[in-house]
Write a protein that holds these residues in place. Sequence first.
Motif, PDB file in Angstrom:
ATOM      1  N   TRP A 176     -48.778 -20.116 -55.968  1.00  0.00           N
ATOM      2  CA  TRP A 176     -48.939 -21.401 -55.399  1.00  0.00           C
ATOM      3  C   TRP A 176     -49.230 -21.612 -54.083  1.00  0.00           C
ATOM      4  O   TRP A 176     -48.848 -20.068 -53.193  1.00  0.00           O
ATOM      5  CB  TRP A 176     -47.692 -21.835 -54.968  1.00  0.00           C
ATOM      6  CG  TRP A 176     -47.436 -23.582 -54.044  1.00  0.00           C
ATOM      7  CD1 TRP A 176     -47.503 -24.229 -54.427  1.00  0.00           C
ATOM      8  CD2 TRP A 176     -46.933 -23.443 -52.931  1.00  0.00           C
ATOM      9  NE1 TRP A 176     -47.572 -25.124 -53.736  1.00  0.00           N
ATOM     10  CE2 TRP A 176     -47.269 -24.337 -51.897  1.00  0.00           C
ATOM     11  CE3 TRP A 176     -46.444 -22.667 -51.933  1.00  0.00           C
ATOM     12  CZ2 TRP A 176     -46.639 -24.920 -51.357  1.00  0.00           C
ATOM     13  CZ3 TRP A 176     -46.624 -23.024 -50.376  1.00  0.00           C
ATOM     14  CH2 TRP A 176     -46.537 -24.437 -50.038  1.00  0.00           C
ATOM     15  N   ARG A 197     -50.862 -23.020 -50.617  1.00  0.00           N
ATOM     16  CA  ARG A 197     -51.481 -24.842 -49.318  1.00  0.00           C
ATOM     17  C   ARG A 197     -52.160 -23.956 -48.426  1.00  0.00           C
ATOM     18  O   ARG A 197     -51.696 -23.437 -47.922  1.00  0.00           O
ATOM     19  CB  ARG A 197     -49.797 -25.534 -49.220  1.00  0.00           C
ATOM     20  CG  ARG A 197     -50.565 -26.574 -48.590  1.00  0.00           C
ATOM     21  CD  ARG A 197     -49.643 -27.445 -47.844  1.00  0.00           C
ATOM     22  NE  ARG A 197     -48.463 -27.396 -48.578  1.00  0.00           N
ATOM     23  CZ  ARG A 197     -47.838 -27.987 -49.015  1.00  0.00           C
ATOM     24  NH1 ARG A 197     -46.830 -27.346 -47.683  1.00  0.00           N
ATOM     25  NH2 ARG A 197     -46.543 -28.276 -49.542  1.00  0.00           N
ATOM     26  N   THR A 214     -53.357 -31.391 -45.715  1.00  0.00           N
ATOM     27  CA  THR A 214     -53.716 -30.676 -46.797  1.00  0.00           C
ATOM     28  C   THR A 214     -55.231 -30.374 -47.392  1.00  0.00           C
ATOM     29  O   THR A 214     -55.053 -32.125 -47.543  1.00  0.00           O
ATOM     30  CB  THR A 214     -52.438 -30.591 -47.807  1.00  0.00           C
ATOM     31  OG1 THR A 214     -51.558 -30.853 -48.111  1.00  0.00           O
ATOM     32  CG2 THR A 214     -52.827 -29.931 -49.746  1.00  0.00           C
ATOM     33  N   GLU A 272     -53.929 -27.392 -52.115  1.00  0.00           N
ATOM     34  CA  GLU A 272     -52.572 -26.905 -52.378  1.00  0.00           C
ATOM     35  C   GLU A 272     -53.159 -26.613 -54.434  1.00  0.00           C
ATOM     36  O   GLU A 272     -53.699 -27.674 -55.142  1.00  0.00           O
ATOM     37  CB  GLU A 272     -51.594 -28.044 -52.833  1.00  0.00           C
ATOM     38  CG  GLU A 272     -50.397 -27.079 -52.875  1.00  0.00           C
ATOM     39  CD  GLU A 272     -49.172 -28.461 -51.955  1.00  0.00           C
ATOM     40  OE1 GLU A 272     -47.642 -27.932 -53.308  1.00  0.00           O
ATOM     41  OE2 GLU A 272     -49.549 -29.472 -51.549  1.00  0.00           O
ATOM     42  N   TYR A 273     -52.411 -26.012 -54.785  1.00  0.00           N
ATOM     43  CA  TYR A 273     -52.711 -25.407 -55.939  1.00  0.00           C
ATOM     44  C   TYR A 273     -51.408 -24.390 -56.943  1.00  0.00           C
ATOM     45  O   TYR A 273     -50.929 -23.851 -55.788  1.00  0.00           O
ATOM     46  CB  TYR A 273     -54.520 -24.641 -56.564  1.00  0.00           C
ATOM     47  CG  TYR A 273     -54.531 -23.427 -56.261  1.00  0.00           C
ATOM     48  CD1 TYR A 273     -54.337 -22.164 -56.950  1.00  0.00           C
ATOM     49  CD2 TYR A 273     -54.887 -23.469 -54.592  1.00  0.00           C
ATOM     50  CE1 TYR A 273     -54.762 -21.616 -56.237  1.00  0.00           C
ATOM     51  CE2 TYR A 273     -55.516 -22.373 -54.428  1.00  0.00           C
ATOM     52  CZ  TYR A 273     -54.851 -21.364 -54.582  1.00  0.00           C
ATOM     53  OH  TYR A 273     -55.800 -20.037 -54.322  1.00  0.00           O
ATOM     54  N   GLN A 274     -51.319 -24.597 -57.711  1.00  0.00           N
ATOM     55  CA  GLN A 274     -50.665 -23.036 -58.681  1.00  0.00           C
ATOM     56  C   GLN A 274     -51.573 -22.381 -60.105  1.00  0.00           C
ATOM     57  O   GLN A 274     -52.735 -23.301 -60.009  1.00  0.00           O
ATOM     58  CB  GLN A 274     -49.852 -23.406 -59.086  1.00  0.00           C
ATOM     59  CG  GLN A 274     -48.019 -24.208 -58.523  1.00  0.00           C
ATOM     60  CD  GLN A 274     -47.060 -23.817 -59.419  1.00  0.00           C
ATOM     61  OE1 GLN A 274     -46.219 -23.504 -59.302  1.00  0.00           O
ATOM     62  NE2 GLN A 274     -46.713 -25.604 -59.433  1.00  0.00           N
ATOM     63  N   ARG A 297     -54.623 -22.642 -64.212  1.00  0.00           N
ATOM     64  CA  ARG A 297     -54.260 -23.164 -62.903  1.00  0.00           C
ATOM     65  C   ARG A 297     -53.778 -24.692 -62.671  1.00  0.00           C
ATOM     66  O   ARG A 297     -53.842 -25.627 -64.210  1.00  0.00           O
ATOM     67  CB  ARG A 297     -55.090 -23.070 -62.046  1.00  0.00           C
ATOM     68  CG  ARG A 297     -56.438 -24.199 -61.634  1.00  0.00           C
ATOM     69  CD  ARG A 297     -57.302 -24.329 -63.219  1.00  0.00           C
ATOM     70  NE  ARG A 297     -58.139 -24.898 -63.043  1.00  0.00           N
ATOM     71  CZ  ARG A 297     -57.948 -26.403 -63.583  1.00  0.00           C
ATOM     72  NH1 ARG A 297     -57.960 -27.041 -63.895  1.00  0.00           N
ATOM     73  NH2 ARG A 297     -59.645 -27.266 -63.676  1.00  0.00           N
ATOM     74  N   GLU A 298     -52.820 -24.894 -61.629  1.00  0.00           N
ATOM     75  CA  GLU A 298     -52.958 -26.526 -61.544  1.00  0.00           C
ATOM     76  C   GLU A 298     -53.292 -27.149 -60.093  1.00  0.00           C
ATOM     77  O   GLU A 298     -52.458 -26.034 -59.139  1.00  0.00           O
ATOM     78  CB  GLU A 298     -51.371 -26.772 -61.969  1.00  0.00           C
ATOM     79  CG  GLU A 298     -50.720 -28.217 -61.457  1.00  0.00           C
ATOM     80  CD  GLU A 298     -48.849 -28.527 -61.707  1.00  0.00           C
ATOM     81  OE1 GLU A 298     -48.829 -29.495 -61.327  1.00  0.00           O
ATOM     82  OE2 GLU A 298     -48.406 -26.773 -62.013  1.00  0.00           O
ATOM     83  N   ILE A 306     -52.522 -28.916 -57.388  1.00  0.00           N
ATOM     84  CA  ILE A 306     -51.892 -30.286 -56.645  1.00  0.00           C
ATOM     85  C   ILE A 306     -52.329 -31.111 -56.153  1.00  0.00           C
ATOM     86  O   ILE A 306     -52.226 -32.673 -56.202  1.00  0.00           O
ATOM     87  CB  ILE A 306     -50.544 -29.579 -56.615  1.00  0.00           C
ATOM     88  CG1 ILE A 306     -50.216 -28.994 -57.655  1.00  0.00           C
ATOM     89  CG2 ILE A 306     -49.815 -30.765 -55.648  1.00  0.00           C
ATOM     90  CD1 ILE A 306     -48.698 -28.020 -56.398  1.00  0.00           C
ATOM     91  N   GLN A 307     -52.811 -30.743 -54.776  1.00  0.00           N
ATOM     92  CA  GLN A 307     -53.879 -31.438 -54.039  1.00  0.00           C
ATOM     93  C   GLN A 307     -55.372 -31.455 -53.658  1.00  0.00           C
ATOM     94  O   GLN A 307     -55.707 -30.102 -53.921  1.00  0.00           O
ATOM     95  CB  GLN A 307     -53.330 -31.949 -52.431  1.00  0.00           C
ATOM     96  CG  GLN A 307     -51.920 -32.829 -53.168  1.00  0.00           C
ATOM     97  CD  GLN A 307     -51.248 -33.016 -51.072  1.00  0.00           C
ATOM     98  OE1 GLN A 307     -52.175 -33.344 -50.253  1.00  0.00           O
ATOM     99  NE2 GLN A 307     -50.294 -32.433 -51.329  1.00  0.00           N
ATOM    100  N   ASP A 308     -56.312 -31.545 -54.010  1.00  0.00           N
ATOM    101  CA  ASP A 308     -58.137 -31.330 -53.710  1.00  0.00           C
ATOM    102  C   ASP A 308     -58.533 -32.829 -52.718  1.00  0.00           C
ATOM    103  O   ASP A 308     -59.802 -32.578 -53.692  1.00  0.00           O
ATOM    104  CB  ASP A 308     -58.453 -30.000 -54.929  1.00  0.00           C
ATOM    105  CG  ASP A 308     -60.261 -29.916 -54.635  1.00  0.00           C
ATOM    106  OD1 ASP A 308     -60.297 -30.365 -53.547  1.00  0.00           O
ATOM    107  OD2 ASP A 308     -60.521 -29.998 -55.456  1.00  0.00           O
TER     108      ASP A 308
END
Length: 159
Positions: free
Chosen positions: A62, A64, A71, A74-76, A99-100, A102-104
């Motif tokens: 994870w 960020r 932010t 943020e990703y996994q 991958r995921e 989360i915020q971009d």
Amino acid sequence: MRLRMSGLLMLAGILGSGSAVASPLPVIAGKWQCTPQHERPDEQSWVTYDFKPDGTVKSQEWVRYEKQEQTQLEYQLFVDYRYVAKESDYMLTPVKLSREIIQDPNHADPFDYAARRDLTGYRIFFKPTLKDDQAIFDMWYHITPEKHFFMQCRHDSVA
């Protein structure tokens, strides 16, 4: 924005061939929760490595990145590896990547087709230093073997 993306770089590739022999890592088998030893103020991250007796490792990272408390990304990242002994060090070779994001908000898209293609060729070398249920993973990439980074890890006894 310069993204360090430790998880992406942790998949760094080997230039030379050399002989690699599959080797179980009984000392570090199981789950390890790791954080960078020297964190940057604009980045937060952690990685979990799950070393299996069959020579595979599953990781989840994870990350960020922030700028002025906003932010930026943020990703996994989820990577399945094979691990092998390479003399007194170990090497992780990626087998599967997902991958995921989360915020971009800036649409950086760090996982476009070219980035994913490049990641599949990456490798990472590492040498664990263990003490009880704690460890330091000394890690480096083939592209910058003189630049090491260190992960502080603890063994997860609930693995």
